[in-house]
Design a protein around this motif. Structure first.
Motif, PDB file in Angstrom:
ATOM      1  N   THR A  10       0.853  -1.197   0.000  1.00  0.00           N
ATOM      2  CA  THR A  10       0.000   0.000   0.000  1.00  0.00           C
ATOM      3  C   THR A  10       0.881   1.237   0.000  1.00  0.00           C
ATOM      4  O   THR A  10       1.982   1.238   0.564  1.00  0.00           O
ATOM      5  CB  THR A  10      -0.943   0.002   1.216  1.00  0.00           C
ATOM      6  N   GLU A  11       0.390   2.286  -0.646  1.00  0.00           N
ATOM      7  CA  GLU A  11       1.158   3.514  -0.849  1.00  0.00           C
ATOM      8  C   GLU A  11       0.223   4.707  -0.720  1.00  0.00           C
ATOM      9  O   GLU A  11      -0.954   4.620  -1.061  1.00  0.00           O
ATOM     10  CB  GLU A  11       1.773   3.462  -2.247  1.00  0.00           C
ATOM     11  N   ALA A  12       0.732   5.815  -0.205  1.00  0.00           N
ATOM     12  CA  ALA A  12      -0.055   7.039  -0.103  1.00  0.00           C
ATOM     13  C   ALA A  12       0.852   8.230  -0.381  1.00  0.00           C
ATOM     14  O   ALA A  12       2.071   8.152  -0.199  1.00  0.00           O
ATOM     15  CB  ALA A  12      -0.688   7.176   1.281  1.00  0.00           C
ATOM     16  N   GLY A  13       0.255   9.340  -0.829  1.00  0.00           N
ATOM     17  CA  GLY A  13       1.067  10.516  -1.084  1.00  0.00           C
ATOM     18  C   GLY A  13       0.281  11.666  -1.666  1.00  0.00           C
ATOM     19  O   GLY A  13      -0.956  11.645  -1.715  1.00  0.00           O
ATOM     20  N   GLN A  14       1.004  12.687  -2.089  1.00  0.00           N
ATOM     21  CA  GLN A  14       0.420  13.901  -2.651  1.00  0.00           C
ATOM     22  C   GLN A  14       0.991  14.161  -4.045  1.00  0.00           C
ATOM     23  O   GLN A  14       2.207  14.055  -4.258  1.00  0.00           O
ATOM     24  CB  GLN A  14       0.706  15.109  -1.765  1.00  0.00           C
ATOM     25  N   ALA A  15       0.109  14.500  -4.979  1.00  0.00           N
ATOM     26  CA  ALA A  15       0.495  14.883  -6.336  1.00  0.00           C
ATOM     27  C   ALA A  15      -0.107  16.258  -6.623  1.00  0.00           C
ATOM     28  O   ALA A  15      -1.298  16.483  -6.376  1.00  0.00           O
ATOM     29  CB  ALA A  15      -0.006  13.862  -7.346  1.00  0.00           C
ATOM     30  N   ILE A  16       0.702  17.168  -7.133  1.00  0.00           N
ATOM     31  CA  ILE A  16       0.310  18.565  -7.318  1.00  0.00           C
ATOM     32  C   ILE A  16       0.080  18.840  -8.799  1.00  0.00           C
ATOM     33  O   ILE A  16       0.914  18.480  -9.643  1.00  0.00           O
ATOM     34  CB  ILE A  16       1.402  19.506  -6.772  1.00  0.00           C
ATOM     35  N   GLU A  17      -1.031  19.488  -9.120  1.00  0.00           N
ATOM     36  CA  GLU A  17      -1.309  19.826 -10.519  1.00  0.00           C
ATOM     37  C   GLU A  17      -0.334  20.895 -10.991  1.00  0.00           C
ATOM     38  O   GLU A  17      -0.207  21.957 -10.372  1.00  0.00           O
ATOM     39  CB  GLU A  17      -2.745  20.316 -10.670  1.00  0.00           C
ATOM     40  N   VAL A  18       0.352  20.625 -12.122  1.00  0.00           N
ATOM     41  CA  VAL A  18       1.354  21.534 -12.665  1.00  0.00           C
ATOM     42  C   VAL A  18       1.271  21.517 -14.190  1.00  0.00           C
ATOM     43  O   VAL A  18       0.519  20.738 -14.782  1.00  0.00           O
ATOM     44  CB  VAL A  18       2.791  21.141 -12.235  1.00  0.00           C
ATOM     45  N   SER A  19       2.094  22.359 -14.803  1.00  0.00           N
ATOM     46  CA  SER A  19       2.297  22.287 -16.248  1.00  0.00           C
ATOM     47  C   SER A  19       3.780  22.457 -16.537  1.00  0.00           C
ATOM     48  O   SER A  19       4.521  23.094 -15.768  1.00  0.00           O
ATOM     49  CB  SER A  19       1.493  23.369 -16.978  1.00  0.00           C
ATOM     50  N   PHE A  20       4.214  21.857 -17.664  1.00  0.00           N
ATOM     51  CA  PHE A  20       5.595  21.976 -18.107  1.00  0.00           C
ATOM     52  C   PHE A  20       5.587  22.168 -19.612  1.00  0.00           C
ATOM     53  O   PHE A  20       5.123  21.300 -20.354  1.00  0.00           O
ATOM     54  CB  PHE A  20       6.403  20.726 -17.746  1.00  0.00           C
ATOM     55  N   GLU A  21       6.068  23.323 -20.044  1.00  0.00           N
ATOM     56  CA  GLU A  21       6.120  23.669 -21.469  1.00  0.00           C
ATOM     57  C   GLU A  21       4.762  23.454 -22.137  1.00  0.00           C
ATOM     58  O   GLU A  21       4.656  22.905 -23.230  1.00  0.00           O
ATOM     59  CB  GLU A  21       7.221  22.875 -22.176  1.00  0.00           C
ATOM     60  N   GLY A  22       3.721  23.865 -21.440  1.00  0.00           N
ATOM     61  CA  GLY A  22       2.367  23.801 -21.978  1.00  0.00           C
ATOM     62  C   GLY A  22       1.656  22.484 -21.765  1.00  0.00           C
ATOM     63  O   GLY A  22       0.458  22.374 -22.061  1.00  0.00           O
ATOM     64  N   GLU A  23       2.350  21.462 -21.246  1.00  0.00           N
ATOM     65  CA  GLU A  23       1.729  20.164 -21.007  1.00  0.00           C
ATOM     66  C   GLU A  23       1.254  20.080 -19.561  1.00  0.00           C
ATOM     67  O   GLU A  23       2.015  20.307 -18.629  1.00  0.00           O
ATOM     68  CB  GLU A  23       2.716  19.032 -21.285  1.00  0.00           C
ATOM     69  N   ARG A  24      -0.013  19.731 -19.391  1.00  0.00           N
ATOM     70  CA  ARG A  24      -0.567  19.586 -18.057  1.00  0.00           C
ATOM     71  C   ARG A  24      -0.135  18.250 -17.461  1.00  0.00           C
ATOM     72  O   ARG A  24      -0.075  17.229 -18.155  1.00  0.00           O
ATOM     73  CB  ARG A  24      -2.097  19.651 -18.106  1.00  0.00           C
ATOM     74  N   GLY A  25       0.164  18.242 -16.171  1.00  0.00           N
ATOM     75  CA  GLY A  25       0.560  17.006 -15.512  1.00  0.00           C
ATOM     76  C   GLY A  25       0.485  17.157 -14.011  1.00  0.00           C
ATOM     77  O   GLY A  25      -0.187  18.048 -13.482  1.00  0.00           O
ATOM     78  N   GLU A  26       1.173  16.251 -13.316  1.00  0.00           N
ATOM     79  CA  GLU A  26       1.244  16.293 -11.864  1.00  0.00           C
ATOM     80  C   GLU A  26       2.692  16.165 -11.418  1.00  0.00           C
ATOM     81  O   GLU A  26       3.478  15.432 -12.015  1.00  0.00           O
ATOM     82  CB  GLU A  26       0.434  15.151 -11.242  1.00  0.00           C
ATOM     83  N   TYR A  27       3.025  16.882 -10.358  1.00  0.00           N
ATOM     84  CA  TYR A  27       4.329  16.777  -9.717  1.00  0.00           C
ATOM     85  C   TYR A  27       4.171  15.925  -8.468  1.00  0.00           C
ATOM     86  O   TYR A  27       3.347  16.233  -7.599  1.00  0.00           O
ATOM     87  CB  TYR A  27       4.864  18.164  -9.357  1.00  0.00           C
ATOM     88  N   LEU A  28       4.916  14.819  -8.403  1.00  0.00           N
ATOM     89  CA  LEU A  28       4.844  13.954  -7.231  1.00  0.00           C
ATOM     90  C   LEU A  28       5.641  14.590  -6.097  1.00  0.00           C
ATOM     91  O   LEU A  28       6.865  14.672  -6.151  1.00  0.00           O
ATOM     92  CB  LEU A  28       5.377  12.563  -7.561  1.00  0.00           C
ATOM     93  N   HIS A  29       4.913  14.997  -5.072  1.00  0.00           N
ATOM     94  CA  HIS A  29       5.502  15.743  -3.958  1.00  0.00           C
ATOM     95  C   HIS A  29       6.002  14.821  -2.858  1.00  0.00           C
ATOM     96  O   HIS A  29       7.061  15.050  -2.277  1.00  0.00           O
ATOM     97  CB  HIS A  29       4.449  16.714  -3.417  1.00  0.00           C
ATOM     98  N   ALA A  30       5.244  13.754  -2.543  1.00  0.00           N
ATOM     99  CA  ALA A  30       5.615  12.862  -1.448  1.00  0.00           C
ATOM    100  C   ALA A  30       4.901  11.539  -1.619  1.00  0.00           C
ATOM    101  O   ALA A  30       3.746  11.490  -2.045  1.00  0.00           O
ATOM    102  CB  ALA A  30       5.245  13.491  -0.104  1.00  0.00           C
ATOM    103  N   MET A  31       5.600  10.442  -1.268  1.00  0.00           N
ATOM    104  CA  MET A  31       5.019   9.100  -1.355  1.00  0.00           C
ATOM    105  C   MET A  31       5.495   8.283  -0.157  1.00  0.00           C
ATOM    106  O   MET A  31       6.678   8.313   0.190  1.00  0.00           O
ATOM    107  CB  MET A  31       5.432   8.411  -2.657  1.00  0.00           C
ATOM    108  N   VAL A  54     -12.072   4.212   3.626  1.00  0.00           N
ATOM    109  CA  VAL A  54     -11.131   4.959   4.465  1.00  0.00           C
ATOM    110  C   VAL A  54      -9.718   4.771   3.937  1.00  0.00           C
ATOM    111  O   VAL A  54      -9.258   3.633   3.758  1.00  0.00           O
ATOM    112  CB  VAL A  54     -11.196   4.494   5.938  1.00  0.00           C
ATOM    113  N   GLY A  55      -9.029   5.868   3.688  1.00  0.00           N
ATOM    114  CA  GLY A  55      -7.612   5.838   3.357  1.00  0.00           C
ATOM    115  C   GLY A  55      -6.855   6.573   4.441  1.00  0.00           C
ATOM    116  O   GLY A  55      -7.185   7.731   4.752  1.00  0.00           O
ATOM    117  N   ALA A  56      -5.879   5.924   5.039  1.00  0.00           N
ATOM    118  CA  ALA A  56      -5.157   6.530   6.159  1.00  0.00           C
ATOM    119  C   ALA A  56      -3.661   6.414   5.943  1.00  0.00           C
ATOM    120  O   ALA A  56      -3.181   5.513   5.237  1.00  0.00           O
ATOM    121  CB  ALA A  56      -5.556   5.858   7.469  1.00  0.00           C
ATOM    122  N   LEU A  57      -2.921   7.321   6.571  1.00  0.00           N
ATOM    123  CA  LEU A  57      -1.460   7.270   6.537  1.00  0.00           C
ATOM    124  C   LEU A  57      -0.941   7.574   7.935  1.00  0.00           C
ATOM    125  O   LEU A  57      -1.271   8.613   8.521  1.00  0.00           O
ATOM    126  CB  LEU A  57      -0.892   8.277   5.542  1.00  0.00           C
TER     127      LEU A  57
END
Length: 247
Positions: A75-96, A130-133
């Motif tokens: 099992t894994e949990a974390g945060q992904a932040i909405e970002v863009s890079f050179e016009g491409e929409r994506g997510e930045y993995l902040h923590a796992m 329920v998702g917990a960390l």
């Protein structure tokens, strides 16, 4: 062991590597996703350039891996932040945070996943998903969602979890100076969405010095999803070299 034999071993320890030399296939990867709005200044403080923050949105995810080739279930949990890079929409993995050391070591060494050990969980309690960390004995995040209240369109579910993913790869040399410092990109491939649901959701984050998820505070829950998939992760590719940009 001959030099040419050593060169064929890319993990440590040399004769008992921390993770297997396989491209993992994820079967029955179950997601709980809570997308929430946060403080834009807090996001700008942690997202590295040249990534750009548009909407101040974070996806808190808990993933229960039913079966992973080479690693087994975890099992894994974390945060992904909405970002863009050179016009491409994506997510930045902040923590796992993971409860499987081989998967943690593989993700950090072979790729750039910001993985550390933790104690995430995903379960159903009285009609509530329920998702917990936990970090050690302390709770740092609790996410709740009504269990399978409304079916979610399969394409919407696929779009939510297949956006390109960006990560920061930093490896020091033996003097503590950066040897590799790159922004890398990857994405999910060969995906099959088995089912997807949405429903009412809430998210609590608790302050912790070594698991600072609460530094990105929950201002508003925007959406929630519960998705079951089979998928493969593509290899990472560098898209920006921080060391070369210094010259």
């Amino acid at each position: 062991m001959r030099i040419e034999d050593v060169r064929r071993h890319l993990t440590t320890p040399l004769t008992g590597p921390a993770y297997p030399p396989v491209v993992p296939r994820f079967t029955d990867r179950e997601y709980l996703n809570i997308v929430y709005r946060t403080d834009p200044d807090a996001l700008r403080a942690v997202v590295p350039e040249p990534l750009r923050v548009a909407e101040p949105l974070v996806r808190f995810e808990v993933m229960r891996m039913g079966d992973v080739t080479g690693f087994g279930p975890y099992t894994e949990a974390g945060q992904a932040i909405e970002v863009s890079f050179e016009g491409e929409r994506g997510e930045y993995l902040h923590a796992m945070y993971l409860d499987n050391f081989p998967a943690t070591a593989s993700g950090r060494e072979l790729s750039a996943y910001p993985k550390v050990t933790g104690a995430p969980s995903l379960y159903v309690d009285s009609g509530t998903l329920v998702g917990a960390l936990d970090h050690g004995s302390l709770r740092v995040a609790t996410a709740t969602m009504g269990y399978k209240h409304h079916e979610l369109d399969e394409e919407a579910a696929r779009a939510q979890i297949t956006v390109p993913t960006f990560m920061l790869k930093s490896d020091p040399d033996y003097r503590g100076e950066p040897r590799v410092q790159e922004l890398v990109r990857t994405e999910i491939t060969d995906i099959r969405v088995k089912w997807a649901y949405t429903g009412p959701a809430r998210l609590q984050l608790f302050a912790h010095a070594l698991a600072p998820l609460a530094d990105l505070p929950v201002l508003e829950v925007v959406s929630a999803s519960h998705i079951l998939t089979d998928l493969t992760l593509a290899p990472v590719e560098p898209v920006f070299d921080y060391l070369s940009s210094m010259s």
